[in-house]
Design a protein around this motif. Structure first.
Motif, PDB file in Angstrom:
ATOM      1  N   TRP A 155       3.650  11.681 -12.038  1.00  0.00           N
ATOM      2  CA  TRP A 155       3.775  10.774 -13.166  1.00  0.00           C
ATOM      3  C   TRP A 155       3.525   9.351 -12.685  1.00  0.00           C
ATOM      4  O   TRP A 155       3.855   8.999 -11.545  1.00  0.00           O
ATOM      5  CB  TRP A 155       5.165  10.865 -13.787  1.00  0.00           C
ATOM      6  N   VAL A 156       2.936   8.530 -13.546  1.00  0.00           N
ATOM      7  CA  VAL A 156       2.716   7.115 -13.217  1.00  0.00           C
ATOM      8  C   VAL A 156       3.232   6.257 -14.375  1.00  0.00           C
ATOM      9  O   VAL A 156       3.322   6.725 -15.520  1.00  0.00           O
ATOM     10  CB  VAL A 156       1.225   6.809 -12.955  1.00  0.00           C
ATOM     11  N   LEU A 157       3.552   5.019 -14.070  1.00  0.00           N
ATOM     12  CA  LEU A 157       4.034   4.084 -15.088  1.00  0.00           C
ATOM     13  C   LEU A 157       2.878   3.217 -15.586  1.00  0.00           C
ATOM     14  O   LEU A 157       2.079   2.716 -14.801  1.00  0.00           O
ATOM     15  CB  LEU A 157       5.136   3.189 -14.521  1.00  0.00           C
ATOM     16  N   VAL A 158       2.829   3.062 -16.900  1.00  0.00           N
ATOM     17  CA  VAL A 158       1.849   2.182 -17.534  1.00  0.00           C
ATOM     18  C   VAL A 158       2.625   1.086 -18.247  1.00  0.00           C
ATOM     19  O   VAL A 158       3.463   1.362 -19.108  1.00  0.00           O
ATOM     20  CB  VAL A 158       0.968   2.936 -18.536  1.00  0.00           C
ATOM     21  N   VAL A 186       0.817  -1.207   0.000  1.00  0.00           N
ATOM     22  CA  VAL A 186       0.000   0.000   0.000  1.00  0.00           C
ATOM     23  C   VAL A 186       0.855   1.264   0.000  1.00  0.00           C
ATOM     24  O   VAL A 186       0.594   2.203  -0.763  1.00  0.00           O
ATOM     25  CB  VAL A 186      -0.947   0.007   1.222  1.00  0.00           C
ATOM     26  N   GLU A 187       1.880   1.308   0.825  1.00  0.00           N
ATOM     27  CA  GLU A 187       2.642   2.543   1.004  1.00  0.00           C
ATOM     28  C   GLU A 187       3.768   2.721  -0.005  1.00  0.00           C
ATOM     29  O   GLU A 187       4.219   3.847  -0.237  1.00  0.00           O
ATOM     30  CB  GLU A 187       3.214   2.592   2.422  1.00  0.00           C
ATOM     31  N   GLU A 188       4.227   1.616  -0.614  1.00  0.00           N
ATOM     32  CA  GLU A 188       5.340   1.732  -1.560  1.00  0.00           C
ATOM     33  C   GLU A 188       4.993   1.206  -2.949  1.00  0.00           C
ATOM     34  O   GLU A 188       5.818   1.286  -3.858  1.00  0.00           O
ATOM     35  CB  GLU A 188       6.570   0.999  -1.012  1.00  0.00           C
ATOM     36  N   GLY A 189       3.809   0.638  -3.108  1.00  0.00           N
ATOM     37  CA  GLY A 189       3.400   0.140  -4.413  1.00  0.00           C
ATOM     38  C   GLY A 189       4.124  -1.108  -4.855  1.00  0.00           C
ATOM     39  O   GLY A 189       4.189  -1.402  -6.058  1.00  0.00           O
ATOM     40  N   MET A 190       4.641  -1.879  -3.925  1.00  0.00           N
ATOM     41  CA  MET A 190       5.382  -3.084  -4.282  1.00  0.00           C
ATOM     42  C   MET A 190       4.437  -4.173  -4.775  1.00  0.00           C
ATOM     43  O   MET A 190       3.284  -4.256  -4.354  1.00  0.00           O
ATOM     44  CB  MET A 190       6.190  -3.599  -3.087  1.00  0.00           C
ATOM     45  N   GLU A 191       4.942  -5.021  -5.665  1.00  0.00           N
ATOM     46  CA  GLU A 191       4.190  -6.187  -6.093  1.00  0.00           C
ATOM     47  C   GLU A 191       4.208  -7.228  -4.967  1.00  0.00           C
ATOM     48  O   GLU A 191       5.084  -7.216  -4.101  1.00  0.00           O
ATOM     49  CB  GLU A 191       4.788  -6.762  -7.376  1.00  0.00           C
ATOM     50  N   ALA A 230      -3.481  -4.277  -9.517  1.00  0.00           N
ATOM     51  CA  ALA A 230      -4.122  -3.604  -8.384  1.00  0.00           C
ATOM     52  C   ALA A 230      -5.124  -2.544  -8.821  1.00  0.00           C
ATOM     53  O   ALA A 230      -6.122  -2.310  -8.129  1.00  0.00           O
ATOM     54  CB  ALA A 230      -3.055  -2.978  -7.484  1.00  0.00           C
ATOM     55  N   VAL A 231      -4.882  -1.903  -9.963  1.00  0.00           N
ATOM     56  CA  VAL A 231      -5.806  -0.871 -10.425  1.00  0.00           C
ATOM     57  C   VAL A 231      -7.145  -1.492 -10.809  1.00  0.00           C
ATOM     58  O   VAL A 231      -8.209  -0.914 -10.567  1.00  0.00           O
ATOM     59  CB  VAL A 231      -5.197  -0.084 -11.603  1.00  0.00           C
ATOM     60  N   TRP A 232      -7.116  -2.678 -11.381  1.00  0.00           N
ATOM     61  CA  TRP A 232      -8.357  -3.382 -11.705  1.00  0.00           C
ATOM     62  C   TRP A 232      -9.023  -3.938 -10.455  1.00  0.00           C
ATOM     63  O   TRP A 232     -10.229  -3.803 -10.257  1.00  0.00           O
ATOM     64  CB  TRP A 232      -8.087  -4.504 -12.697  1.00  0.00           C
ATOM     65  N   HIS A 233      -8.233  -4.561  -9.581  1.00  0.00           N
ATOM     66  CA  HIS A 233      -8.799  -5.240  -8.411  1.00  0.00           C
ATOM     67  C   HIS A 233      -9.205  -4.278  -7.297  1.00  0.00           C
ATOM     68  O   HIS A 233      -9.875  -4.684  -6.344  1.00  0.00           O
ATOM     69  CB  HIS A 233      -7.817  -6.274  -7.869  1.00  0.00           C
ATOM     70  N   GLY A 234      -8.798  -3.020  -7.380  1.00  0.00           N
ATOM     71  CA  GLY A 234      -9.273  -2.037  -6.416  1.00  0.00           C
ATOM     72  C   GLY A 234      -8.385  -1.807  -5.219  1.00  0.00           C
ATOM     73  O   GLY A 234      -8.829  -1.188  -4.244  1.00  0.00           O
ATOM     74  N   THR A 235      -7.136  -2.254  -5.264  1.00  0.00           N
ATOM     75  CA  THR A 235      -6.237  -2.062  -4.127  1.00  0.00           C
ATOM     76  C   THR A 235      -5.110  -1.083  -4.431  1.00  0.00           C
ATOM     77  O   THR A 235      -4.192  -0.931  -3.629  1.00  0.00           O
ATOM     78  CB  THR A 235      -5.634  -3.405  -3.672  1.00  0.00           C
ATOM     79  N   ALA A 236      -5.159  -0.424  -5.560  1.00  0.00           N
ATOM     80  CA  ALA A 236      -4.075   0.470  -5.968  1.00  0.00           C
ATOM     81  C   ALA A 236      -4.079   1.770  -5.165  1.00  0.00           C
ATOM     82  O   ALA A 236      -5.119   2.252  -4.723  1.00  0.00           O
ATOM     83  CB  ALA A 236      -4.186   0.784  -7.456  1.00  0.00           C
ATOM     84  N   THR A 237      -2.890   2.341  -5.005  1.00  0.00           N
ATOM     85  CA  THR A 237      -2.712   3.676  -4.436  1.00  0.00           C
ATOM     86  C   THR A 237      -1.855   4.480  -5.409  1.00  0.00           C
ATOM     87  O   THR A 237      -1.456   3.975  -6.465  1.00  0.00           O
ATOM     88  CB  THR A 237      -2.013   3.633  -3.068  1.00  0.00           C
ATOM     89  N   ARG A 238      -1.549   5.702  -5.045  1.00  0.00           N
ATOM     90  CA  ARG A 238      -0.739   6.553  -5.914  1.00  0.00           C
ATOM     91  C   ARG A 238       0.636   5.956  -6.219  1.00  0.00           C
ATOM     92  O   ARG A 238       1.322   6.388  -7.156  1.00  0.00           O
ATOM     93  CB  ARG A 238      -0.563   7.946  -5.307  1.00  0.00           C
ATOM     94  N   HIS A 239       1.063   4.977  -5.438  1.00  0.00           N
ATOM     95  CA  HIS A 239       2.366   4.350  -5.650  1.00  0.00           C
ATOM     96  C   HIS A 239       2.306   3.170  -6.620  1.00  0.00           C
ATOM     97  O   HIS A 239       3.341   2.587  -6.947  1.00  0.00           O
ATOM     98  CB  HIS A 239       2.923   3.864  -4.308  1.00  0.00           C
TER      99      HIS A 239
END
Length: 206
Positions: free
Chosen positions: A159-162, A21-26, A96-105
């Motif tokens: 900026w975000v990575l796609v 959640v806090e670092e956007g790690m897989e 995570a963006v699809w499953h609903g758990t994504a944050t800005r990281h």
């Protein structure tokens, strides 16, 4: 028995959830980092992804429900924008963006399904989109060609990575099979619009 996947360790899951959640790690990387941070043996039993997913959702619900909802919506809107631009390649959003758990990281993961694997890359070149070619693990664990680009998310002011993961067209049917929890593992633009339409942003507490 798979020593790692069949083991459940709530303490590791809790630490890994914070990293997600806090670092956007897989998930896989978060579990390894959690083991190291906790000073455990490298072969300590690891929680499976179902356990970690539950821990991630619990962490969000406790610590950042309002901000996470806003950040998730912003990332989904960015994903939808790029899916529209790449509509010819049957884009499906996952992760995570699809499953609903994504944050800005979190990064955005979009699967493309092409008759010709090079066609998506040629489309980016034609539109002068800067990207970095590489590979990522697919849903079966196999390496998949990935085209990674950086895009601006004005709603988040960053900026975000796609990551555009390029698959053969024949892989599309297998990509839509429900996961172990019975969830759709990814969705197309229409499904994403439906999620955006039905998702309400929680009111922030004063």
């Amino acid at each position: 028995m798979d020593f790692y996947r069949d083991s459940h360790n709530p303490e590791i899951a809790a630490v890994a959830a914070r990293l997600v959640v806090e670092e956007g790690m897989e998930y896989a990387a978060a579990k390894r980092r959690a083991v190291k941070q906790m000073g455990l043996h490298a072969r300590a039993p690891l929680p499976d992804n179902t356990t970690l997913d539950a821990a991630v959702r619990e962490y969000i619900a406790v610590f950042c429900p309002e901000t996470q909802a806003v950040e998730l919506r912003a990332l989904r809107e960015v994903a939808l924008l790029w899916m529209g631009r790449l509509d010819a390649f049957r884009p499906h959003l996952g992760g995570a963006v699809w499953h609903g758990t994504a944050t800005r990281h979190s990064d955005i993961y979009v699967q493309l399904f092409c008759d010709d694997p090079k066609s998506a890359e040629l489309a980016l070149l034609d539109h002068r989109v800067d990207y970095h070619p590489g590979s990522l693990n697919g849903w079966r664990g196999e390496p998949v060609q990935a085209l990674t680009l950086r895009t601006r998310c004005d709603a988040l002011g960053q900026w975000v990575l796609v990551h555009l993961m390029v698959h053969d067209l024949d892989d599309l049917r297998g990509a839509l099979k429900p996961d172990a929890q019975g969830r759709k593992p990814r969705g197309d633009a229409q499904a994403l619009r439906a999620l955006l339409a039905q998702t309400q942003i929680p009111k922030q507490t004063p």
